[in-house]
Motif scaffolding. Structure first.
Motif, PDB file in Angstrom:
ATOM      1  N   PHE A  37       0.850  -1.176   0.000  1.00  0.00           N
ATOM      2  CA  PHE A  37       0.000   0.000   0.000  1.00  0.00           C
ATOM      3  C   PHE A  37       0.890   1.232   0.000  1.00  0.00           C
ATOM      4  O   PHE A  37       2.077   1.150   0.314  1.00  0.00           O
ATOM      5  N   ARG A  38       0.309   2.384  -0.315  1.00  0.00           N
ATOM      6  CA  ARG A  38       1.078   3.623  -0.226  1.00  0.00           C
ATOM      7  C   ARG A  38       0.179   4.731   0.298  1.00  0.00           C
ATOM      8  O   ARG A  38      -1.043   4.698   0.121  1.00  0.00           O
ATOM      9  N   GLN A  39       0.835   5.689   0.925  1.00  0.00           N
ATOM     10  CA  GLN A  39       0.090   6.756   1.572  1.00  0.00           C
ATOM     11  C   GLN A  39       0.915   8.029   1.598  1.00  0.00           C
ATOM     12  O   GLN A  39       2.086   8.015   1.970  1.00  0.00           O
ATOM     13  N   ALA A  40       0.288   9.127   1.229  1.00  0.00           N
ATOM     14  CA  ALA A  40       0.896  10.445   1.347  1.00  0.00           C
ATOM     15  C   ALA A  40       0.349  11.099   2.615  1.00  0.00           C
ATOM     16  O   ALA A  40      -0.750  10.762   3.067  1.00  0.00           O
ATOM     17  N   PRO A  41       1.084  12.054   3.185  1.00  0.00           N
ATOM     18  CA  PRO A  41       0.610  12.723   4.402  1.00  0.00           C
ATOM     19  C   PRO A  41      -0.770  13.335   4.204  1.00  0.00           C
ATOM     20  O   PRO A  41      -1.024  14.012   3.207  1.00  0.00           O
ATOM     21  N   GLY A  42      -1.677  13.055   5.131  1.00  0.00           N
ATOM     22  CA  GLY A  42      -3.012  13.613   5.074  1.00  0.00           C
ATOM     23  C   GLY A  42      -3.959  12.932   4.117  1.00  0.00           C
ATOM     24  O   GLY A  42      -5.102  13.363   3.956  1.00  0.00           O
ATOM     25  N   LYS A  43      -3.503  11.860   3.486  1.00  0.00           N
ATOM     26  CA  LYS A  43      -4.360  11.147   2.524  1.00  0.00           C
ATOM     27  C   LYS A  43      -4.592   9.713   2.996  1.00  0.00           C
ATOM     28  O   LYS A  43      -3.918   9.206   3.883  1.00  0.00           O
ATOM     29  N   ASP A  90       4.241   8.683  -8.065  1.00  0.00           N
ATOM     30  CA  ASP A  90       4.456   7.481  -7.254  1.00  0.00           C
ATOM     31  C   ASP A  90       5.094   7.814  -5.904  1.00  0.00           C
ATOM     32  O   ASP A  90       5.260   6.925  -5.064  1.00  0.00           O
ATOM     33  N   THR A  91       5.450   9.060  -5.705  1.00  0.00           N
ATOM     34  CA  THR A  91       6.055   9.476  -4.442  1.00  0.00           C
ATOM     35  C   THR A  91       5.073   9.288  -3.299  1.00  0.00           C
ATOM     36  O   THR A  91       3.967   9.841  -3.318  1.00  0.00           O
ATOM     37  N   ASP A  92       5.470   8.487  -2.318  1.00  0.00           N
ATOM     38  CA  ASP A  92       4.607   8.154  -1.183  1.00  0.00           C
ATOM     39  C   ASP A  92       5.430   7.349  -0.188  1.00  0.00           C
ATOM     40  O   ASP A  92       6.545   6.927  -0.494  1.00  0.00           O
ATOM     41  N   LYS A  93       4.833   7.085   0.957  1.00  0.00           N
ATOM     42  CA  LYS A  93       5.396   6.101   1.861  1.00  0.00           C
ATOM     43  C   LYS A  93       4.713   4.768   1.558  1.00  0.00           C
ATOM     44  O   LYS A  93       3.485   4.709   1.477  1.00  0.00           O
ATOM     45  N   TYR A  94       5.516   3.741   1.384  1.00  0.00           N
ATOM     46  CA  TYR A  94       5.009   2.432   0.981  1.00  0.00           C
ATOM     47  C   TYR A  94       5.027   1.487   2.171  1.00  0.00           C
ATOM     48  O   TYR A  94       6.027   1.392   2.891  1.00  0.00           O
ATOM     49  N   TYR A  95       3.908   0.787   2.325  1.00  0.00           N
ATOM     50  CA  TYR A  95       3.722  -0.119   3.455  1.00  0.00           C
ATOM     51  C   TYR A  95       3.480  -1.542   2.952  1.00  0.00           C
ATOM     52  O   TYR A  95       2.735  -1.759   1.995  1.00  0.00           O
ATOM     53  N   THR A 116       8.320   2.511   4.123  1.00  0.00           N
ATOM     54  CA  THR A 116       9.575   2.995   3.561  1.00  0.00           C
ATOM     55  C   THR A 116       9.230   4.076   2.544  1.00  0.00           C
ATOM     56  O   THR A 116       8.298   3.927   1.750  1.00  0.00           O
ATOM     57  N   GLN A 117       9.981   5.169   2.583  1.00  0.00           N
ATOM     58  CA  GLN A 117       9.663   6.332   1.743  1.00  0.00           C
ATOM     59  C   GLN A 117      10.243   6.172   0.352  1.00  0.00           C
ATOM     60  O   GLN A 117      11.431   5.823   0.193  1.00  0.00           O
ATOM     61  N   VAL A 118       9.408   6.451  -0.629  1.00  0.00           N
ATOM     62  CA  VAL A 118       9.834   6.492  -2.028  1.00  0.00           C
ATOM     63  C   VAL A 118       9.585   7.896  -2.553  1.00  0.00           C
ATOM     64  O   VAL A 118       8.468   8.405  -2.448  1.00  0.00           O
ATOM     65  N   THR A 119      10.635   8.504  -3.093  1.00  0.00           N
ATOM     66  CA  THR A 119      10.515   9.848  -3.652  1.00  0.00           C
ATOM     67  C   THR A 119      11.031   9.823  -5.084  1.00  0.00           C
ATOM     68  O   THR A 119      12.166   9.407  -5.326  1.00  0.00           O
TER      69      THR A 119
END
Length: 122
Positions: A37-43, A90-95, A116-119
């Motif tokens: 999964f992936r998640q951006a801050p506040g989303k 695709d920039t997000d934190k991936y879980y 883990t952060q992907v930028t």
């Protein structure tokens, strides 16, 4: 109890590749379907890819289909997410997540890693 530890994130240019890894503790890894999964801050946390317990079945979000590949090595208690042709979006934190039973595309997983952060830079 299952503990999940992700690694492999980082900074990459658009068009590049990264491979994320998720190592699970315990001796029952083959009993779990796995998801990324992936998640951006506040989303909200969004489904990216999932794989069945045996590794024979996979499912992808439309946004990553054809670019990302999920695969599982039950002998190493590890699930991977190969990400190619990366885009800035695709920039997000991936879980990584583990689920007893079948593959799911919702957040209904039993165990979660820390992420883990992907930028991806443009």
């Amino acid at each position: 109890q299952v503990q999940l530890v992700e690694s492999g994130g980082g900074l990459v240019e658009a068009g590049g590749s990264l491979r994320l890894s998720c190592v699970a503790s315990g001796r029952t890894f083959s009993r779990y379907a796995m998801g990324w999964f992936r998640q951006a801050p506040g989303k909200e946390r969004d489904f990216v890819a999932g794989i069945t317990r045996s590794g024979s079945g996979t499912y992808y979000a439309d946004s990553v289909k054809g670019r990302f590949t999920i695969y599982k090595d039950n002998a190493k208690n590890t699930v991977y997410l190969q990400m190619n042709s990366l885009k800035p979006e695709d920039t997000d934190k991936y879980y990584c997540a583990a689920r007893q039973g079948g593959l799911a595309t919702t957040n209904e997983y039993d165990y979660w890693g820390q992420g883990t952060q992907v930028t991806v830079s443009s």
